[in-house]
Design a protein around this motif. Structure first.
Motif, PDB file in Angstrom:
ATOM      1  N   LEU A  39     -31.917  39.623  66.086  1.00 20.24           N
ATOM      2  CA  LEU A  39     -31.435  40.924  66.579  1.00 20.24           C
ATOM      3  C   LEU A  39     -32.085  42.072  65.821  1.00 20.24           C
ATOM      4  CD1 LEU A  39     -27.694  40.264  67.231  1.00 20.24           C
ATOM      5  CD2 LEU A  39     -29.577  40.496  68.818  1.00 20.24           C
ATOM      6  N   ALA A  42     -35.393  42.644  67.186  1.00 18.16           N
ATOM      7  CA  ALA A  42     -35.305  43.345  68.474  1.00 18.16           C
ATOM      8  C   ALA A  42     -35.143  44.840  68.239  1.00 18.16           C
ATOM      9  CB  ALA A  42     -34.148  42.790  69.289  1.00 18.16           C
ATOM     10  N   ILE A  46     -37.685  47.745  69.592  1.00 14.85           N
ATOM     11  CA  ILE A  46     -37.281  48.833  70.488  1.00 14.85           C
ATOM     12  C   ILE A  46     -37.610  50.175  69.847  1.00 14.85           C
ATOM     13  CG2 ILE A  46     -35.298  49.909  71.611  1.00 14.85           C
ATOM     14  CD1 ILE A  46     -34.122  47.112  71.874  1.00 14.85           C
ATOM     15  N   MET A  62     -43.325  50.501  77.319  1.00 11.13           N
ATOM     16  CA  MET A  62     -42.601  49.673  78.286  1.00 11.13           C
ATOM     17  C   MET A  62     -43.007  48.210  78.153  1.00 11.13           C
ATOM     18  SD  MET A  62     -40.600  51.572  79.590  1.00 11.13           S
ATOM     19  CE  MET A  62     -40.383  53.311  79.430  1.00 11.13           C
ATOM     20  N   ILE A  65     -41.419  46.565  75.244  1.00  8.69           N
ATOM     21  CA  ILE A  65     -40.020  46.145  75.453  1.00  8.69           C
ATOM     22  C   ILE A  65     -39.964  44.942  76.394  1.00  8.69           C
ATOM     23  CG2 ILE A  65     -37.830  46.826  76.443  1.00  8.69           C
ATOM     24  CD1 ILE A  65     -38.183  49.537  75.386  1.00  8.69           C
ATOM     25  N   ILE A  66     -40.705  45.008  77.510  1.00 11.24           N
ATOM     26  CA  ILE A  66     -40.592  43.923  78.499  1.00 11.24           C
ATOM     27  C   ILE A  66     -41.082  42.613  77.902  1.00 11.24           C
ATOM     28  CG2 ILE A  66     -41.430  43.085  80.719  1.00 11.24           C
ATOM     29  CD1 ILE A  66     -41.634  45.973  81.612  1.00 11.24           C
ATOM     30  N   TYR A  68     -42.108  41.808  74.518  1.00 13.79           N
ATOM     31  CA  TYR A  68     -41.643  41.319  73.219  1.00 13.79           C
ATOM     32  C   TYR A  68     -40.131  41.234  73.150  1.00 13.79           C
ATOM     33  CZ  TYR A  68     -46.353  41.269  71.699  1.00 13.79           C
ATOM     34  OH  TYR A  68     -47.665  40.954  71.593  1.00 13.79           O
ATOM     35  N   THR A  69     -39.448  42.341  73.484  1.00 13.06           N
ATOM     36  CA  THR A  69     -37.992  42.296  73.384  1.00 13.06           C
ATOM     37  C   THR A  69     -37.414  41.435  74.489  1.00 13.06           C
ATOM     38  OG1 THR A  69     -38.221  44.585  72.747  1.00 13.06           O
ATOM     39  CG2 THR A  69     -36.007  43.755  72.986  1.00 13.06           C
ATOM     40  N   GLY A  70     -37.922  41.603  75.696  1.00 12.61           N
ATOM     41  CA  GLY A  70     -37.299  40.943  76.840  1.00 12.61           C
ATOM     42  C   GLY A  70     -37.658  39.490  76.955  1.00 12.61           C
ATOM     43  N   ALA A  71     -38.897  39.124  76.667  1.00 14.33           N
ATOM     44  CA  ALA A  71     -39.293  37.739  76.898  1.00 14.33           C
ATOM     45  C   ALA A  71     -39.395  36.948  75.596  1.00 14.33           C
ATOM     46  CB  ALA A  71     -40.623  37.701  77.640  1.00 14.33           C
ATOM     47  N   MET A  73     -38.491  37.630  72.302  1.00 15.37           N
ATOM     48  CA  MET A  73     -37.281  37.533  71.488  1.00 15.37           C
ATOM     49  C   MET A  73     -36.190  36.788  72.227  1.00 15.37           C
ATOM     50  SD  MET A  73     -37.941  38.409  68.671  1.00 15.37           S
ATOM     51  CE  MET A  73     -36.376  37.964  67.998  1.00 15.37           C
ATOM     52  N   MET A  74     -36.173  36.933  73.561  1.00 13.73           N
ATOM     53  CA  MET A  74     -35.146  36.241  74.331  1.00 13.73           C
ATOM     54  C   MET A  74     -35.367  34.731  74.232  1.00 13.73           C
ATOM     55  SD  MET A  74     -32.487  36.642  75.851  1.00 13.73           S
ATOM     56  CE  MET A  74     -32.270  38.355  76.153  1.00 13.73           C
ATOM     57  N   LEU A  75     -36.624  34.308  74.262  1.00 12.59           N
ATOM     58  CA  LEU A  75     -36.912  32.879  74.095  1.00 12.59           C
ATOM     59  C   LEU A  75     -36.509  32.412  72.696  1.00 12.59           C
ATOM     60  CD1 LEU A  75     -40.264  32.186  75.909  1.00 12.59           C
ATOM     61  CD2 LEU A  75     -38.035  31.266  76.382  1.00 12.59           C
ATOM     62  N   LEU A  77     -34.109  33.651  70.879  1.00  7.49           N
ATOM     63  CA  LEU A  77     -32.646  33.552  70.905  1.00  7.49           C
ATOM     64  C   LEU A  77     -32.223  32.273  71.605  1.00  7.49           C
ATOM     65  CD1 LEU A  77     -31.087  37.005  71.742  1.00  7.49           C
ATOM     66  CD2 LEU A  77     -30.725  35.591  69.755  1.00  7.49           C
TER      67      LEU A  77
ATOM     68  N   LEU B 125     -41.659  50.242  85.519  1.00 11.72           N
ATOM     69  CA  LEU B 125     -41.631  49.352  84.361  1.00 11.72           C
ATOM     70  C   LEU B 125     -40.452  49.684  83.456  1.00 11.72           C
ATOM     71  CD1 LEU B 125     -45.340  48.998  83.290  1.00 11.72           C
ATOM     72  CD2 LEU B 125     -43.993  47.641  84.856  1.00 11.72           C
ATOM     73  N   LEU B 128     -37.536  47.723  84.544  1.00 14.64           N
ATOM     74  CA  LEU B 128     -37.664  46.337  84.086  1.00 14.64           C
ATOM     75  C   LEU B 128     -37.324  46.218  82.599  1.00 14.64           C
ATOM     76  CD1 LEU B 128     -40.872  44.815  85.665  1.00 14.64           C
ATOM     77  CD2 LEU B 128     -38.522  44.137  86.001  1.00 14.64           C
ATOM     78  N   ALA B 129     -37.840  47.172  81.814  1.00 12.19           N
ATOM     79  CA  ALA B 129     -37.605  47.121  80.376  1.00 12.19           C
ATOM     80  C   ALA B 129     -36.113  47.236  80.071  1.00 12.19           C
ATOM     81  CB  ALA B 129     -38.374  48.252  79.684  1.00 12.19           C
ATOM     82  N   SER B 132     -34.340  44.126  80.862  1.00 11.20           N
ATOM     83  CA  SER B 132     -34.536  43.030  79.923  1.00 11.20           C
ATOM     84  C   SER B 132     -33.762  43.261  78.628  1.00 11.20           C
ATOM     85  CB  SER B 132     -36.017  42.812  79.644  1.00 11.20           C
ATOM     86  OG  SER B 132     -36.544  43.942  79.017  1.00 11.20           O
ATOM     87  N   ILE B 133     -33.464  44.525  78.299  1.00 11.50           N
ATOM     88  CA  ILE B 133     -32.577  44.735  77.144  1.00 11.50           C
ATOM     89  C   ILE B 133     -31.136  44.427  77.544  1.00 11.50           C
ATOM     90  CG2 ILE B 133     -31.781  46.361  75.408  1.00 11.50           C
ATOM     91  CD1 ILE B 133     -34.316  47.847  75.667  1.00 11.50           C
ATOM     92  N   TYR B 136     -29.632  41.125  76.826  1.00 12.05           N
ATOM     93  CA  TYR B 136     -29.110  40.859  75.485  1.00 12.05           C
ATOM     94  C   TYR B 136     -27.593  40.919  75.459  1.00 12.05           C
ATOM     95  CZ  TYR B 136     -33.439  40.700  72.905  1.00 12.05           C
ATOM     96  OH  TYR B 136     -34.639  40.303  72.411  1.00 12.05           O
ATOM     97  N   SER B 158     -29.891  33.591  79.828  1.00  7.67           N
ATOM     98  CA  SER B 158     -31.193  33.983  79.287  1.00  7.67           C
ATOM     99  C   SER B 158     -32.305  33.256  80.032  1.00  7.67           C
ATOM    100  CB  SER B 158     -31.257  33.715  77.792  1.00  7.67           C
ATOM    101  OG  SER B 158     -31.102  32.356  77.524  1.00  7.67           O
ATOM    102  N   ILE B 162     -35.102  35.358  82.394  1.00  6.10           N
ATOM    103  CA  ILE B 162     -36.538  35.301  82.106  1.00  6.10           C
ATOM    104  C   ILE B 162     -37.276  34.781  83.328  1.00  6.10           C
ATOM    105  CG2 ILE B 162     -38.283  34.143  80.726  1.00  6.10           C
ATOM    106  CD1 ILE B 162     -36.346  34.200  78.427  1.00  6.10           C
ATOM    107  N   GLU B 165     -37.080  37.361  86.240  1.00  2.68           N
ATOM    108  CA  GLU B 165     -37.740  38.632  85.977  1.00  2.68           C
ATOM    109  C   GLU B 165     -39.234  38.517  86.267  1.00  2.68           C
ATOM    110  OE1 GLU B 165     -35.867  41.431  82.875  1.00  2.68           O
ATOM    111  OE2 GLU B 165     -37.695  40.638  82.022  1.00  2.68           O
TER     112      GLU B 165
END
Lengths: 279, 455
Positions: A39, A42, A46, A62, A65-66, A68-71, A73-75, A77, B125, B128-129, B132-133, B136, B158, B162, B165
């Motif tokens: 976290l 993340a 951001i 953008m 975030i999409i 690194y944070t979205g994909a 880091m989500m993986l 987690l 985008l 989308l961003a 994706s937050i 969380y 999750s 993914i 998306e």
């Protein structure tokens, strides 16, 4: 008005985001739980994305975030959760020389950064943001032009590397199938045709006097449903015997041969074996 | 930064933010009521009709009730994360709406401004961003509850987000290619001649599927599948924190519908019969067209929920990865190729369509032939595997003791027989052991005492 002064607003954004990203980095190292570390990372990502956007690189922000944070880091987690919620990390170092290697890598990375920044600050002719963006009609267009012309080889090599990594993961996770895959139809046929009771088993009998698990349920014809009592009790022979007199009385009541009330009991003339009393 | 906000004065920015916030909350209340009424009608019920006219205030009352309920926090919860998860969910849901264009230039208290809070070159985008937050919130809620079902819901969520998306962002690519921009207002303006829903129908279909998966709605509501996971990620949440998740889910529904409207249905631009009227695309009227289009999508959401059963999890993932993503990749290639051909060679649309149709026929026939062949091969493989299974289990196949394969029965062979085989295999000839042969085998005297202990 300070709110419309761009440089003042930018300074505020910079100090807030810089502080947050440093806090995130420190939190990553100091957290005991792997999920908390993730976290903090993340948060750092951001904050960096916000800094990019504030520096007129919205596309980079953008994508940061999409991707690194979205994909990514989500993986992370996802994996951390699969590994275990409560498994606290062992602090014993198993890799020999990892501290030395870590310090060396950090110094090397710092050097790379310093050299890159230094050459960027000195040797490169500065055209300004509008000049750089205006050449191809915009920030995104400029990036696309660079990626697919000057850096196309590096781009393709990185893509190949990623594909190889993905294939490697597939090979590692691959499991040889010994039997042909069972279809949903076969599974359900197996379930229903195997002679097993397909539905939930009937619950134990519940009467006015007993609702213990060793009291069997009765079928509509009055016979005992053995499967209503748990298997271990059945195996021990711990079935509570059914009060047949009570069953007969119920049958008499339902068929209309008998009526409720003490005076009209059909077997009232035999007080010793009053039906319904526990035998 | 002022170019991002259309040079609006500060009070107008605050007014727009407030309008979006209040509008989304009202939209949520309305959507909940609308969904309950429509689903009821589909199930031959009446639905909420007691509070207010047509039961319109029912969701408001439910909101009050939720707020006044006792809050129960599990002992095993990781408190900080448990607190922050619903906040992330709800905040991100609101944020995504900042770039949605509701209408053209209007005059608000004498200031000419478009009905949109902000816009920048990559605002699609941005949605989308933000989405994706927002994931969380769900994932962390599942993890921090310290309980099994929420964890499973969070994990599913999750993985699902993914996967879907990817398909969702790929469905945007064709729109970007045609519009030549990633800004929402630019995309709306580019649809003035014709909606992208018409010329890019496959993209719309892929997006519409992915958006249901992305918002965890039926039939893709596996993170909160009540039959399997009680409530999924929000099982351990109650009172206002649960209300925040509820709010986020409905706002997300509105957001993806609004994005679909923007990208494929021409945003606030009036549809055909209305567009004949000159005043249809100016002033405040477009807000109405926009609202109706968004409601169309929301109705589709409700319709799906009232009609389709939930997918099994593995079917759902297989659909996402093996159907939706390859299909959208193929579609992107087709669109890009068509664009290149249009730009580089002087072909008419008719020729292009004919060429495309011919290619399509070749692809369909070819894939049919391939399908038949692969099915035949698969059947042969299954037969071979079955034949392999039907062979009796040979515990010393190849001269070494081996365990039974799955599906094979272990058949007991006595030590006498084993000893016989060991003698026999001294010359490296693998002989299958049949039960009848074991009796005739010579018995080495050394194995006798051992055999007694195993009897």
């Amino acid at each position: 008005m300070t709110s419309t002064d761009p440089s003042a607003a930018e300074a505020v954004v910079f100090w807030v985001c810089a502080f947050l990203s440093v806090v995130g980095g420190i939190g990553l190292i100091l957290s005991r739980r792997a999920v908390h570390s993730a976290l903090w990372v993340a948060l750092t990502m951001i904050s960096l994305a916000v800094l990019y956007i504030a520096n007129a690189a919205p596309f980079l922000g953008m994508v940061q975030i999409i991707v690194y944070t979205g994909a990514v880091m989500m993986l992370f987690l996802f994996v951390l959760m699969v590994v275990g919620v409560d498994s606290s990390d062992s602090l014993v170092e198993t890799l020999r020389g990892q501290r030395v290697a870590g310090i060396l890598l950090a110094v090397g990375f710092g050097l790379l950064l310093a050299i890159g920044l230094g050459s960027a600050l000195n040797g490169v002719p500065v055209v300004g943001l509008d000049g750089a963006n205006g050449e191809y009609g915009g920030n995104v267009e400029g990036l696309a032009r660079l990626l697919f012309s000057e850096y196309v080889l590096a781009f393709e090599i990185v893509a190949g590397l990623l594909v190889v990594a993905a294939l490697g993961a597939l090979v590692l996770a691959h499991r040889e199938r010994w039997q042909p895959r069972r279809t949903q139809r076969e599974i359900s046929q197996e379930r229903t045709r195997g002679g097993i009771h397909p539905a939930p088993l009937p619950p134990p009998g519940v009467y006015a006097r007993h609702n213990a698990v060793d009291t069997p349920a009765l079928l509509p014809d009055g016979s005992v449903a053995d499967i209503s009592v748990p298997g271990p009790l059945r195996a021990r022979g711990d079935l509570r015997p059914v009060d047949t007199a009570a069953v007969a009385e119920t049958a008499a009541l339902t068929s209309g041969e008998a009526t409720y009330g003490p005076a009209k009991r059909p077997v009232a003339d035999d007080p010793g074996t009053s039906p319904g009393e526990p035998s | 930064m002022s170019e991002y906000t259309f040079n609006d004065p500060w009070w107008l920015i605050i007014l727009k933010v407030l309008a979006i916030f209040v509008g989304l909350v009202l939209m949520t209340l309305f959507t909940i009521w609308w969904e309950r009424r429509v689903v009821s009608r589909m199930q031959n019920r009446i639905g909420p009709n007691r509070v207010g006219p047509f039961g319109l205030l029912q969701s408001l009352m439910d909101g009050f009730k939720l707020g006044l309920k006792e809050e129960i926090i599990p002992k095993t919860a990781h408190l900080a994360v448990y607190w922050i998860a619903p906040v992330i969910s709800a905040t991100m849901a609101f944020l995504a709406f900042a770039v949605i264009p509701f209408g053209p230039m209007v005059s608000i208290f004498g200031v000419e401004t478009p009905l949109q809070l902000t816009d920048f070159p990559v605002s699609v985008l941005y949605v989308l961003a933000i989405a994706s937050i927002g994931v969380y919130g769900i994932v962390l809620a599942g993890w921090s509850s310290g309980s099994t079902y929420p964890l499973l819901g969070g994990l599913r969520s999750s993985a699902q987000m993914i996967s879907y998306e990817l398909a969702m962002s790929m469905s945007f690519v064709a729109v970007f290619l045609y519009a030549g921009t990633m800004s929402t207002s630019g995309i709306v303006a580019a649809q003035e001649p014709i909606w992208y829903a018409v010329i890019l129908l496959p993209s719309l279909l892929i997006y519409a599927t992915a958006m249901v998966g992305e918002t965890n709605r039926a039939p893709f509501d596996l993170p909160e599948a009540e039959g399997e996971l009680v409530g999924g990620f929000h099982t351990e949440y109650s009172s206002l924190k649960f209300a925040l998740f509820f709010l986020a889910e409905y706002i997300n529904m509105v957001t993806v519908s609004a994005l679909a409207t923007t990208l494929f249905l021409g945003g606030w631009i009036a549809p055909w019969p209305l567009s004949l009227w000159d005043g249809a695309n100016v002033g405040w009227w477009p807000l109405l067209w926009w609202f109706v289009k968004v409601q169309l999508f929301i109705f589709a959401f409700i319709w799906l929920r009232g009609t389709l059963p939930r997918l099994r999890y593995d079917q759902f993932m297989r659909f996402g990865w093996k159907v939706l993503i390859p299909a959208s990749l193929l579609w992107i290639v087709i669109v890009a190729a068509a664009r290149v051909v249009r730009n580089e060679f002087s072909v008419t649309t008719q020729e292009l369509l004919l060429l495309g149709g011919g290619l399509l026929v070749v692809i369909i026939v070819g894939s049919w032939v391939l399908q038949v062949r692969s099915e035949r091969r698969e059947r042969a493989q299954v037969e071979a595997a079955k034949a392999e299974m039907d062979k009796p289990f040979d515990p010393y196949a190849g001269g070494y003791p081996v365990p039974p394969l799955p599906g094979q029965e272990f058949t007991y062979t006595s030590r006498r027989a084993k000893a016989a085989v060991v003698e026999g295999t001294a010359t490296r000839t693998a002989t299958a052991v049949l039960p009848g042969e074991s009796a005739d085998a010579p018995v080495p005297s050394t194995s006798d005492p051992e055999e007694g202990t195993h009897a």
